[in-house]
Write an enzyme that holds these catalytic residues in place. Structure first.
Site, mmCIF file in Angstrom:
data_model
loop_
_atom_site.group_PDB
_atom_site.id
_atom_site.type_symbol
_atom_site.label_atom_id
_atom_site.label_comp_id
_atom_site.label_asym_id
_atom_site.label_seq_id
_atom_site.Cartn_x
_atom_site.Cartn_y
_atom_site.Cartn_z
ATOM 1 C CE1 TYR A 1 -7.536 1.299 10.362
ATOM 2 C CE2 TYR A 1 -7.539 2.224 12.571
ATOM 3 C CZ TYR A 1 -6.930 2.068 11.341
ATOM 4 O OH TYR A 1 -5.713 2.661 11.094
ATOM 5 C CG ASN B 1 1.519 1.403 4.906
ATOM 6 O OD1 ASN B 1 1.463 2.147 5.878
ATOM 7 N ND2 ASN B 1 0.957 1.728 3.740
ATOM 8 C CE LYS C 1 -4.568 -0.705 11.161
ATOM 9 N NZ LYS C 1 -3.534 -1.007 10.151
ATOM 10 C CB ALA D 1 -11.558 -6.082 15.618
ATOM 11 C CB SER E 1 -4.111 1.903 14.687
ATOM 12 O OG SER E 1 -4.800 3.026 15.219
ATOM 13 N N GLY F 1 0.822 -1.216 0.000
ATOM 14 C CA GLY F 1 0.000 0.000 0.000
ATOM 15 C C GLY F 1 0.844 1.247 0.000
ATOM 16 C CB ALA F 2 4.247 1.682 -0.880
HETATM 17 P P1 NAP Z 1 -3.908 5.972 3.108
HETATM 18 O O1 NAP Z 1 -3.313 7.286 2.760
HETATM 19 O O2 NAP Z 1 -5.367 5.756 2.923
HETATM 20 O O3 NAP Z 1 -3.085 4.829 2.352
HETATM 21 C C1 NAP Z 1 -3.434 3.476 2.463
HETATM 22 C C2 NAP Z 1 -2.812 2.742 1.305
HETATM 23 O O4 NAP Z 1 -3.152 1.334 1.400
HETATM 24 C C3 NAP Z 1 -3.328 3.241 -0.045
HETATM 25 O O5 NAP Z 1 -2.240 3.430 -0.923
HETATM 26 C C4 NAP Z 1 -4.230 2.091 -0.497
HETATM 27 O O6 NAP Z 1 -4.311 1.968 -1.904
HETATM 28 C C5 NAP Z 1 -3.531 0.897 0.106
HETATM 29 N N1 NAP Z 1 -4.428 -0.262 0.160
HETATM 30 C C6 NAP Z 1 -5.705 -0.282 0.583
HETATM 31 N N2 NAP Z 1 -6.210 -1.523 0.435
HETATM 32 C C7 NAP Z 1 -5.225 -2.279 -0.105
HETATM 33 C C8 NAP Z 1 -5.149 -3.646 -0.505
HETATM 34 N N3 NAP Z 1 -6.191 -4.473 -0.351
HETATM 35 N N4 NAP Z 1 -3.985 -4.104 -1.031
HETATM 36 C C9 NAP Z 1 -2.913 -3.275 -1.166
HETATM 37 N N5 NAP Z 1 -2.933 -1.971 -0.808
HETATM 38 C C10 NAP Z 1 -4.087 -1.490 -0.287
HETATM 39 O O7 NAP Z 1 -3.659 5.623 4.648
HETATM 40 P P2 NAP Z 1 -2.431 5.925 5.635
HETATM 41 O O8 NAP Z 1 -2.907 6.911 6.620
HETATM 42 O O9 NAP Z 1 -1.184 6.175 4.872
HETATM 43 O O10 NAP Z 1 -2.350 4.516 6.395
HETATM 44 C C11 NAP Z 1 -1.302 3.574 6.211
HETATM 45 C C12 NAP Z 1 -1.378 2.558 7.347
HETATM 46 O O11 NAP Z 1 -1.221 3.215 8.605
HETATM 47 C C13 NAP Z 1 -2.717 1.808 7.435
HETATM 48 O O12 NAP Z 1 -2.493 0.471 7.805
HETATM 49 C C14 NAP Z 1 -3.437 2.540 8.530
HETATM 50 O O13 NAP Z 1 -4.413 1.726 9.158
HETATM 51 C C15 NAP Z 1 -2.281 2.878 9.466
HETATM 52 N N6 NAP Z 1 -2.581 3.985 10.369
HETATM 53 C C16 NAP Z 1 -2.813 5.248 9.902
HETATM 54 C C17 NAP Z 1 -3.111 6.262 10.805
HETATM 55 C C18 NAP Z 1 -3.362 7.677 10.374
HETATM 56 O O14 NAP Z 1 -3.659 8.514 11.242
HETATM 57 N N7 NAP Z 1 -3.246 8.032 9.113
HETATM 58 C C19 NAP Z 1 -3.170 5.979 12.171
HETATM 59 C C20 NAP Z 1 -2.938 4.678 12.608
HETATM 60 C C21 NAP Z 1 -2.646 3.692 11.697
HETATM 61 P P3 NAP Z 1 -5.643 2.418 -2.707
HETATM 62 O O15 NAP Z 1 -5.956 3.811 -2.222
HETATM 63 O O16 NAP Z 1 -5.218 2.359 -4.116
HETATM 64 O O17 NAP Z 1 -6.720 1.434 -2.344
#
Ligand code: NAP
Length: 242
Positions: free
Chosen positions: A152, A87, A156, A154, A139, A11-12
């Protein structure tokens, strides 16, 4: 220290995942960049700007067979896999009483099963190498729970259990497995939240600022370099959860 190693980040294409991939490239790692729907042109260019290889692979981490094929491709291209960062993640927020089966399943499938799928296949390569670093994105809500995020939280919390179990199973072969628990990080995922929700978040962050993607990427690089840390959850949250 990480120069010449291979790092796979799921998911990069954007957000935290992109920042993690760029941070490992900056350290001299070749990058396997998994993306889901689309990949902006500039991402590969930015990574290759650090004089490393970048292999983009489109696919869904929730698909067990995709994960198997991806690891096969990594082996063919780079021979080794040194760092795996799980990720990829989604939210489908809803109060429990209104949450659909699809909303629950999709979040568990991507966030938790996706990490399992990747670890399941990557570990066979790492076991043969007798080395490797696995980093899973959890998270703080996996620790605290959160209203509207039963699915979500659950997923994490599951990530944390998965991380500790994998750490115990693979430690004897020199493989570490840790989790990062971000608090509130400014990305597309949090951009959709209402302004008053964001404001309320800031009030409970002792360091009085939102997290930035670099804060999480720095933690991932730190864990990849730390050969004597395993089974841990590193909160990167400005002090939100202590
Ligand atoms: P984001 O900007 O929404 O990015 C998430 C990425 O994951 C997107 O590039 C998405 O691609 C990809 N993805 C989604 N479903 C996928 C799948 N089935 N296979 C492969 N890739 C997939 O979110 P982020 O904030 O960077 O979050 C990254 C990680 O950090 C997540 O695990 C999230 O739960 C965790 N996190 C984030 C926060 C926060 O405050 N932002 C806090 C705690 C934890 P598409 O858009 O193309 O689907």
């Amino acid at each position: 220290m990480l120069e010449g190693k291979t790092a796979l980040v799921t998911g990069a294409a954007k957000g935290i995942g992109k920042a993690v991939a760029v941070a490992f490239a900056k350290e001299g790692c070749n990058i396997v960049l998994n993306y889901h729907s689309s990949l902006p042109d500039n991402v590969i260019k930015e990574i290759e700007g650090f004089d490393v290889k970048c292999m983009p692979v489109k696919g869904d981490v929730a698909d067990f067979n995709f994960a198997a094929g991806l690891i096969k491709d990594v082996k063919n291209e780079f021979k080794t896999l040194d760092i795996l960062v799980n990720n990829a993640g989604i939210t489908r927020d809803m109060l429990l009483m209104r949450m659909s089966e699809e909303q629950f399943d999709s979040v568990i499938d991507t966030n938790l099963k996706g990490a399992f799928n990747m670890i399941r296949h990557a570990s066979s390569l790492m076991l043969k190498q007798r080395s490797g670093s696995i980093i899973n994105m959890a998270s703080v809500v996996g620790i605290t729970g959160n209203v509207g995020q039963a699915n979500y939280a659950a997923s994490k919390a599951g990530i944390i259990g998965l991380t500790k179990s994998v750490a115990k199973e693979l430690a004897a072969r020199g493989i570490t497995c840790n989790a990062i628990a971000p608090g509130f990080v400014e990305t597309d995922m949090t951009d959709v939240l209402a302004e008053d929700t964001k404001k309320a978040m800031l009030d409970v962050i002792p360091l009085k600022r939102y997290g930035q993607v670099k804060d999480i990427a720095d933690a991932a690089v730190f864990l990849a370099k730390s050969s004597y840390i395993t089974g841990q959850v590193l909160n990167v949250d400005g002090g939100m959860v202590m």
